[in-house]
Scaffold this motif. Sequence first.
Motif, PDB file in Angstrom:
ATOM      1  N   GLU A 167       0.726  -1.142  -0.020  1.00 22.48           N
ATOM      2  CA  GLU A 167       0.165   0.105  -0.163  1.00 22.48           C
ATOM      3  C   GLU A 167       0.878   1.236  -0.110  1.00 22.48           C
ATOM      4  N   THR A 168       2.143   1.190   0.524  1.00 21.16           N
ATOM      5  CA  THR A 168       2.863   2.538   0.774  1.00 21.16           C
ATOM      6  C   THR A 168       3.346   2.484  -0.595  1.00 21.16           C
ATOM      7  N   GLN A 220       2.139   1.920  -3.637  1.00 22.05           N
ATOM      8  CA  GLN A 220       0.813   2.266  -4.258  1.00 22.05           C
ATOM      9  C   GLN A 220       0.692   3.937  -4.146  1.00 22.05           C
ATOM     10  N   ASN A 221       0.778   4.264  -2.848  1.00 19.08           N
ATOM     11  CA  ASN A 221       0.700   5.561  -2.536  1.00 19.08           C
ATOM     12  C   ASN A 221       1.467   6.449  -3.136  1.00 19.08           C
ATOM     13  N   LYS A 222       2.883   5.925  -3.088  1.00 14.04           N
ATOM     14  CA  LYS A 222       3.617   6.854  -3.706  1.00 14.04           C
ATOM     15  C   LYS A 222       3.882   6.928  -4.992  1.00 14.04           C
ATOM     16  N   SER A 251       1.042   6.657  -6.896  1.00  6.94           N
ATOM     17  CA  SER A 251      -0.082   7.533  -6.997  1.00  6.94           C
ATOM     18  C   SER A 251       0.208   9.078  -7.049  1.00  6.94           C
ATOM     19  N   ARG A 252       0.841   9.295  -6.061  1.00  7.99           N
ATOM     20  CA  ARG A 252       1.172  10.786  -5.981  1.00  7.99           C
ATOM     21  C   ARG A 252       2.352  11.144  -7.120  1.00  7.99           C
ATOM     22  N   GLN A 275       0.044  11.468 -10.222  1.00 18.04           N
ATOM     23  CA  GLN A 275      -0.804  12.719 -10.097  1.00 18.04           C
ATOM     24  C   GLN A 275       0.068  13.953 -10.234  1.00 18.04           C
ATOM     25  N   ARG A 327      -7.258  13.201  -8.049  1.00 20.88           N
ATOM     26  CA  ARG A 327      -7.482  11.762  -7.258  1.00 20.88           C
ATOM     27  C   ARG A 327      -6.749  10.804  -8.183  1.00 20.88           C
ATOM     28  N   ARG A 383      -5.630   6.701  -8.434  1.00 14.64           N
ATOM     29  CA  ARG A 383      -5.567   5.433  -7.694  1.00 14.64           C
ATOM     30  C   ARG A 383      -4.885   4.659  -8.690  1.00 14.64           C
ATOM     31  N   CYS A 411      -4.066   2.902 -13.845  1.00 10.15           N
ATOM     32  CA  CYS A 411      -4.066   4.036 -13.076  1.00 10.15           C
ATOM     33  C   CYS A 411      -5.434   4.783 -13.341  1.00 10.15           C
TER      34      CYS A 411
END
Length: 111
Positions: free
Chosen positions: A3-4, A6-8, A10-11, A14, A37, A39, A47
């Motif tokens: 999950e970490t 994925q978040n990196k 995603s940012r 974005q 947003r 994901r 993405c």
Amino acid sequence: MQETRQNKISRLLQKELSIIFQTQTRAMHGVMVSVTRVRVSPDLSICTAHLSIFPSERSDELMANINRNIAQIRYELGTRVRHQLRIIPELRFFIDDSLDYIEHIDELLKK
């Protein structure tokens, strides 16, 4: 742990997508596209990006244009993040109409 990551990613996506849309819409006066947003699927192959388009009256026209040019946007994204990602994810764009919804609620509350 996954999950970490994925978040990196995603940012990162974005940020890069917002730069791409900013440069593409600079020639169109009075139009602003924001990436609200992003994901990424757990396997990092898809993405999903939510776009806020101002003015909202032109959102359908701009989304059709964006969806026609997904391959070009993905290529440009790939050139920008080629050192961070091995595989560039498939892009899917959706309209984020939460600002229009908030504006509608405010109008109803004022009455």
